[in-house]
Design a protein around this motif. Structure first.
Motif, short mmCIF file in Angstrom:
data_model
loop_
_atom_site.label_atom_id
_atom_site.label_comp_id
_atom_site.label_asym_id
_atom_site.label_seq_id
_atom_site.Cartn_x
_atom_site.Cartn_y
_atom_site.Cartn_z
N TYR A 29 37.31 29.22 44.52
CA TYR A 29 37.13 30.09 44.06
C TYR A 29 38.43 31.40 45.57
O TYR A 29 39.66 31.73 44.73
CB TYR A 29 35.98 31.27 43.49
CG TYR A 29 36.54 32.44 42.74
CD1 TYR A 29 37.40 32.25 40.81
CD2 TYR A 29 37.29 33.69 43.19
CE1 TYR A 29 37.87 32.98 40.69
CE2 TYR A 29 37.56 34.71 42.48
CZ TYR A 29 37.70 34.76 40.50
OH TYR A 29 37.93 35.88 39.65
N LEU A 30 37.52 31.53 45.98
CA LEU A 30 38.31 32.37 47.29
C LEU A 30 38.79 31.27 48.49
O LEU A 30 39.73 32.16 49.17
CB LEU A 30 36.85 33.29 48.19
CG LEU A 30 36.31 33.85 47.56
CD1 LEU A 30 34.75 34.06 48.18
CD2 LEU A 30 37.04 35.16 46.49
N TRP A 31 39.04 30.13 48.02
CA TRP A 31 40.50 30.04 49.25
C TRP A 31 41.43 30.02 48.82
O TRP A 31 42.37 30.36 48.63
CB TRP A 31 40.43 28.03 48.67
CG TRP A 31 40.96 26.87 49.39
CD1 TRP A 31 42.52 26.60 49.67
CD2 TRP A 31 39.76 26.53 50.85
NE1 TRP A 31 42.72 26.25 50.68
CE2 TRP A 31 41.32 25.92 51.30
CE3 TRP A 31 39.12 26.39 51.20
CZ2 TRP A 31 41.02 24.96 52.92
CZ3 TRP A 31 38.93 26.00 52.35
CH2 TRP A 31 39.72 25.33 52.82
N PRO A 32 42.41 30.34 50.24
CA PRO A 32 43.27 31.06 50.07
C PRO A 32 44.40 30.31 50.39
O PRO A 32 44.53 28.65 50.45
CB PRO A 32 43.34 31.58 51.92
CG PRO A 32 42.22 30.67 52.30
CD PRO A 32 41.14 30.52 51.99
N GLY A 33 45.92 30.49 49.59
CA GLY A 33 46.89 29.87 49.86
C GLY A 33 47.25 28.85 48.56
O GLY A 33 46.76 29.64 47.44
N SER A 34 48.35 28.37 48.49
CA SER A 34 48.82 27.96 47.01
C SER A 34 48.36 26.50 46.47
O SER A 34 48.53 26.64 45.44
CB SER A 34 50.51 27.87 47.98
OG SER A 34 50.48 26.41 48.14
N ASP A 35 47.25 25.97 47.78
CA ASP A 35 47.06 25.05 47.09
C ASP A 35 45.34 25.38 46.45
O ASP A 35 44.45 24.33 47.45
CB ASP A 35 47.22 24.24 48.34
CG ASP A 35 45.95 23.88 49.25
OD1 ASP A 35 46.17 25.93 49.31
OD2 ASP A 35 45.85 22.70 50.34
N GLN A 36 45.48 25.86 45.73
CA GLN A 36 43.94 25.81 44.72
C GLN A 36 43.71 25.06 44.06
O GLN A 36 44.43 25.35 42.75
CB GLN A 36 43.73 28.03 44.64
CG GLN A 36 44.24 28.12 45.47
CD GLN A 36 44.29 29.92 45.01
OE1 GLN A 36 44.80 30.52 44.59
NE2 GLN A 36 44.25 30.53 46.07
N LEU A 37 42.43 25.33 43.77
CA LEU A 37 41.98 25.07 42.24
C LEU A 37 41.38 25.14 41.21
O LEU A 37 41.42 24.98 40.09
CB LEU A 37 40.80 22.94 43.16
CG LEU A 37 41.10 22.25 43.61
CD1 LEU A 37 39.54 21.21 44.36
CD2 LEU A 37 42.05 21.52 43.00
N VAL A 38 40.91 26.65 42.18
CA VAL A 38 41.22 27.89 40.45
C VAL A 38 41.93 28.50 41.25
O VAL A 38 42.47 28.80 41.68
CB VAL A 38 38.99 28.50 41.39
CG1 VAL A 38 39.01 29.07 40.56
CG2 VAL A 38 38.73 27.14 41.57
N VAL A 39 42.18 29.76 39.76
CA VAL A 39 42.57 30.64 40.01
C VAL A 39 42.08 31.68 39.47
O VAL A 39 41.38 32.60 38.35
CB VAL A 39 43.80 30.87 38.32
CG1 VAL A 39 44.94 31.93 37.81
CG2 VAL A 39 44.49 29.63 38.44
N PRO A 40 42.22 32.41 40.59
CA PRO A 40 41.03 33.34 41.05
C PRO A 40 42.13 34.91 40.33
O PRO A 40 43.46 34.54 39.62
CB PRO A 40 41.45 34.25 42.58
CG PRO A 40 41.70 32.93 43.40
CD PRO A 40 42.65 32.27 41.67
N TYR A 41 41.57 35.56 39.64
CA TYR A 41 41.57 36.74 38.86
C TYR A 41 41.77 38.05 39.50
O TYR A 41 42.03 38.94 40.10
CB TYR A 41 40.22 37.73 37.84
CG TYR A 41 40.21 38.72 37.17
CD1 TYR A 41 41.45 38.84 35.52
CD2 TYR A 41 41.13 39.89 37.50
CE1 TYR A 41 41.48 39.53 35.33
CE2 TYR A 41 41.64 40.93 37.08
CZ TYR A 41 41.37 40.91 35.90
OH TYR A 41 42.19 41.80 34.61
N SER A 42 43.37 38.51 38.87
CA SER A 42 44.68 39.44 38.87
C SER A 42 45.28 39.67 37.72
O SER A 42 45.47 39.19 36.81
CB SER A 42 45.55 38.99 39.77
OG SER A 42 46.75 38.48 39.80
N PRO A 43 45.37 41.08 37.64
CA PRO A 43 46.37 40.87 36.49
C PRO A 43 47.30 40.74 36.15
O PRO A 43 47.93 39.92 35.33
CB PRO A 43 46.41 42.95 36.24
CG PRO A 43 45.64 43.34 37.29
CD PRO A 43 45.00 42.09 38.35
N LEU A 44 48.17 39.93 37.51
CA LEU A 44 49.45 39.44 36.78
C LEU A 44 49.16 38.03 36.41
O LEU A 44 49.60 37.19 35.47
CB LEU A 44 50.13 39.25 38.20
CG LEU A 44 51.40 38.31 38.24
CD1 LEU A 44 52.24 38.67 37.20
CD2 LEU A 44 52.24 38.36 39.47
#
Length: 136
Positions: free
Chosen positions: A83-98
């Motif tokens: 969930y917290l993994w930085p960068g563009s290659d994430q397996l999880v989409v963290p919450y943000s309004p956008l």
């Protein structure tokens, strides 16, 4: 089974279940329109069910909450790292309004898996305590 072996199995299973749930949680159904439809995160629900069953097995096999905590804590740690993994290659989409505006389904599924892994661990500790108390 010797306790250190069982704890090792619980740790390895926690890593496996954390990765499995992270991979599964992306499977969603959207009923209705893509932006305004009702999201059913069936992959996250399946991952949480498998985690719950494994945690109950650990609790009843070890006859203690230590095994449940090791397995559940490890699975939750893996989910948190994803969930917290930085960068563009994430397996999880963290919450943000956008992200919630553009990808509501994946954001909801990610939150269900991440927060659900911790909640299922606590729930399984309660259920295991109840089962073990009934057996005594």
């Amino acid at each position: 089974m010797p306790r250190p072996v069982l704890l090792g199995i619980c740790f390895a299973s926690g890593v496996f279940l954390g990765v499995l749930g992270t991979v599964l949680h992306g499977n969603i159904w959207v009923v209705g329109g893509a932006e305004s439809g009702f999201v059913i995160p069936w992959g996250a629900a399946l991952g949480l069910l498998v985690l719950l069953l494994a945690l109950l097995w650990a609790g009843t096999t070890g006859r203690s909450l230590v095994e449940v905590l090791v397995m559940g804590g490890t699975a939750f740690t893996v989910a948190t790292i994803a969930y917290l993994w930085p960068g563009s290659d994430q397996l999880v989409v963290p919450y943000s309004p956008l992200a919630m505006e553009t990808l509501p389904g994946p954001v909801i599924a990610s939150l269900v898996w991440w927060l659900g892994a911790g909640a299922v661990t606590l729930l399984s500790m309660l259920i295991s305590t109840w089962i073990l108390a009934k057996d005594r």
